[in-house]
Write a protein that holds these residues in place. Sequence first.
Motif, PDB file in Angstrom:
ATOM      1  N   PRO A  62       0.803  -1.225   0.000  1.00  0.00           N
ATOM      2  CA  PRO A  62       0.000   0.000   0.000  1.00  0.00           C
ATOM      3  C   PRO A  62       0.834   1.272   0.000  1.00  0.00           C
ATOM      4  CG  PRO A  62       0.024  -0.966   2.193  1.00  0.00           C
ATOM      5  CD  PRO A  62       0.733  -1.941   1.298  1.00  0.00           C
ATOM      6  N   THR A  63       2.057   1.209   0.524  1.00  0.00           N
ATOM      7  CA  THR A  63       2.898   2.399   0.592  1.00  0.00           C
ATOM      8  C   THR A  63       4.324   2.047   0.197  1.00  0.00           C
ATOM      9  OG1 THR A  63       3.426   1.982   2.929  1.00  0.00           O
ATOM     10  CG2 THR A  63       1.521   3.397   2.455  1.00  0.00           C
ATOM     11  N   GLY A  64       5.104   3.082  -0.062  1.00  0.00           N
ATOM     12  CA  GLY A  64       6.512   2.876  -0.369  1.00  0.00           C
ATOM     13  C   GLY A  64       6.748   2.612  -1.844  1.00  0.00           C
ATOM     14  N   ALA A 153      -1.609   9.839 -18.551  1.00  0.00           N
ATOM     15  CA  ALA A 153      -2.040   8.661 -19.317  1.00  0.00           C
ATOM     16  C   ALA A 153      -1.768   7.378 -18.540  1.00  0.00           C
ATOM     17  CB  ALA A 153      -1.319   8.624 -20.666  1.00  0.00           C
ATOM     18  N   MET A 154      -0.608   7.288 -17.910  1.00  0.00           N
ATOM     19  CA  MET A 154      -0.287   6.076 -17.163  1.00  0.00           C
ATOM     20  C   MET A 154      -1.159   5.936 -15.920  1.00  0.00           C
ATOM     21  SD  MET A 154       3.754   5.147 -17.557  1.00  0.00           S
ATOM     22  CE  MET A 154       4.551   6.742 -17.345  1.00  0.00           C
ATOM     23  N   ARG A 155      -1.484   7.061 -15.305  1.00  0.00           N
ATOM     24  CA  ARG A 155      -2.351   7.001 -14.127  1.00  0.00           C
ATOM     25  C   ARG A 155      -3.762   6.565 -14.532  1.00  0.00           C
ATOM     26  NH1 ARG A 155      -1.601  11.753 -12.768  1.00  0.00           N
ATOM     27  NH2 ARG A 155       0.184  11.396 -11.389  1.00  0.00           N
ATOM     28  N   GLU A 156      -4.263   7.153 -15.611  1.00  0.00           N
ATOM     29  CA  GLU A 156      -5.619   6.828 -16.057  1.00  0.00           C
ATOM     30  C   GLU A 156      -5.721   5.399 -16.579  1.00  0.00           C
ATOM     31  OE1 GLU A 156      -8.526   8.804 -15.959  1.00  0.00           O
ATOM     32  OE2 GLU A 156      -7.194   9.815 -14.534  1.00  0.00           O
ATOM     33  N   LEU A 185       8.927   9.134 -11.954  1.00  0.00           N
ATOM     34  CA  LEU A 185       7.789   8.337 -12.423  1.00  0.00           C
ATOM     35  C   LEU A 185       7.362   7.324 -11.362  1.00  0.00           C
ATOM     36  CD1 LEU A 185       8.651   7.617 -16.182  1.00  0.00           C
ATOM     37  CD2 LEU A 185       7.027   9.286 -15.259  1.00  0.00           C
ATOM     38  N   GLN A 186       8.340   6.681 -10.745  1.00  0.00           N
ATOM     39  CA  GLN A 186       7.994   5.690  -9.723  1.00  0.00           C
ATOM     40  C   GLN A 186       7.287   6.320  -8.535  1.00  0.00           C
ATOM     41  OE1 GLN A 186      11.775   3.100  -9.301  1.00  0.00           O
ATOM     42  NE2 GLN A 186      10.045   1.705  -9.114  1.00  0.00           N
ATOM     43  N   ASP A 187       7.771   7.481  -8.099  1.00  0.00           N
ATOM     44  CA  ASP A 187       7.160   8.134  -6.945  1.00  0.00           C
ATOM     45  C   ASP A 187       5.759   8.646  -7.250  1.00  0.00           C
ATOM     46  OD1 ASP A 187       9.375   7.672  -5.387  1.00  0.00           O
ATOM     47  OD2 ASP A 187      10.303   9.623  -5.795  1.00  0.00           O
ATOM     48  N   ARG A 188       5.548   9.119  -8.471  1.00  0.00           N
ATOM     49  CA  ARG A 188       4.253   9.671  -8.822  1.00  0.00           C
ATOM     50  C   ARG A 188       3.227   8.607  -9.173  1.00  0.00           C
ATOM     51  NH1 ARG A 188       4.913  14.595 -12.985  1.00  0.00           N
ATOM     52  NH2 ARG A 188       2.660  14.553 -12.671  1.00  0.00           N
ATOM     53  N   LEU A 189       3.674   7.508  -9.733  1.00  0.00           N
ATOM     54  CA  LEU A 189       2.739   6.540 -10.307  1.00  0.00           C
ATOM     55  C   LEU A 189       2.715   5.194  -9.586  1.00  0.00           C
ATOM     56  CD1 LEU A 189       3.685   7.270 -14.022  1.00  0.00           C
ATOM     57  CD2 LEU A 189       1.597   8.005 -12.849  1.00  0.00           C
ATOM     58  N   ARG A 190       3.645   4.960  -8.693  1.00  0.00           N
ATOM     59  CA  ARG A 190       3.721   3.680  -7.988  1.00  0.00           C
ATOM     60  C   ARG A 190       3.769   2.520  -8.985  1.00  0.00           C
ATOM     61  NH1 ARG A 190       3.514   2.521  -3.382  1.00  0.00           N
ATOM     62  NH2 ARG A 190       2.137   0.718  -3.547  1.00  0.00           N
ATOM     63  N   VAL A 191       4.784   2.539  -9.814  1.00  0.00           N
ATOM     64  CA  VAL A 191       4.984   1.488 -10.800  1.00  0.00           C
ATOM     65  C   VAL A 191       6.248   0.701 -10.474  1.00  0.00           C
ATOM     66  CG1 VAL A 191       3.813   2.691 -12.680  1.00  0.00           C
ATOM     67  CG2 VAL A 191       6.252   3.078 -12.306  1.00  0.00           C
TER      68      VAL A 191
END
Length: 323
Positions: A62-64, A153-156, A185-191
């Motif tokens: 859920p986090t990190g 786009a990646m979030r949606e 990108l990783q911090d914003r999108l959690r990928v």
Amino acid sequence: MDFVHRKLEPPDLQDCAPQGTKVTDTDPRMIYHGEMIPVGTPDVAQGLKDARRALRTNRFRPTGRRKSMIIDGCAGKTTLLLQIGRAYQGLLETERRPDSEWTPVVYINVPPRRESNLDWSLPFADFFGMDHTINIDKRTYRSTDMTEPVAHAMRESRTSLILIDGIDRIHDSELTTAFDYFDCLQDRLRVSVIYCGRGAIDIVNEGLHNRRRSDRPGASEQFRSSLPVMWIRPIPFQKGQEEGWRTVLQSYDDNLRLYNHQPGALLELDEELHERTRGYMDTLDQLICQTAQQAIEDETEAITKEALDDMRVGRNEPDDDWA
């Protein structure tokens, strides 16, 4: 990724031109033997297993920041990278019906220009089919930074895995910019991110620690990776380690569609094939595909030692001096 849903089916000989019929390069069997069905190796099988375990854990944190991974080694790295993406998206598709907006996996190749966020955003924009050029006086064009549209786009589309191929094309002077971008990108999108390329273990670790490769003393084996590494290595063929190589050859043997092919014929050439390829899958694949196509063209319809010796595919050619 269209690759996810692409299926390569071996032609049925009963549906092909009868034996003895002259065929062109666009004959279904010629096309099929130009690629054939991907053959798994012990390293690919282990890599898929390791990736599945890590990605499964990442999904439910859920986090990190989600744990990234690295693919390093010899030729065959991209095959593993794409197979991981395909397997991951296939797994997610068992849980929900795909639609035009859903893009769980994004795949990019490192672009030729990478000096700013603008340059790094473009391959992601290209993946999503976004127009990133501005018309200036209707004569010249320049690209614009697409980070915000890409992130949106990646979030949606609920992207959760990014595959970055060709990481070895990042130069020392670009490491900080590149990994700042990936971190963002990783911090914003959690990928989750999988980095792939020759020497990727050094490049990624030094990028994450803002260090230049030229400043790091010692060999890569002396520098432990903080991320899981999936290795692609040549397949050995020596006493006590024959099974992996013969299993690979058995898969190729089963996939051949030649009229005079005898089951097990490739296994009888196991030593010859390993000498020619030194266990590298890219060379083995090229050698078998070329020989199979030639067998169709000259109507021998079988892979023989003589036919293999007539092929030039690199590594160790028939006339090479092994001394």
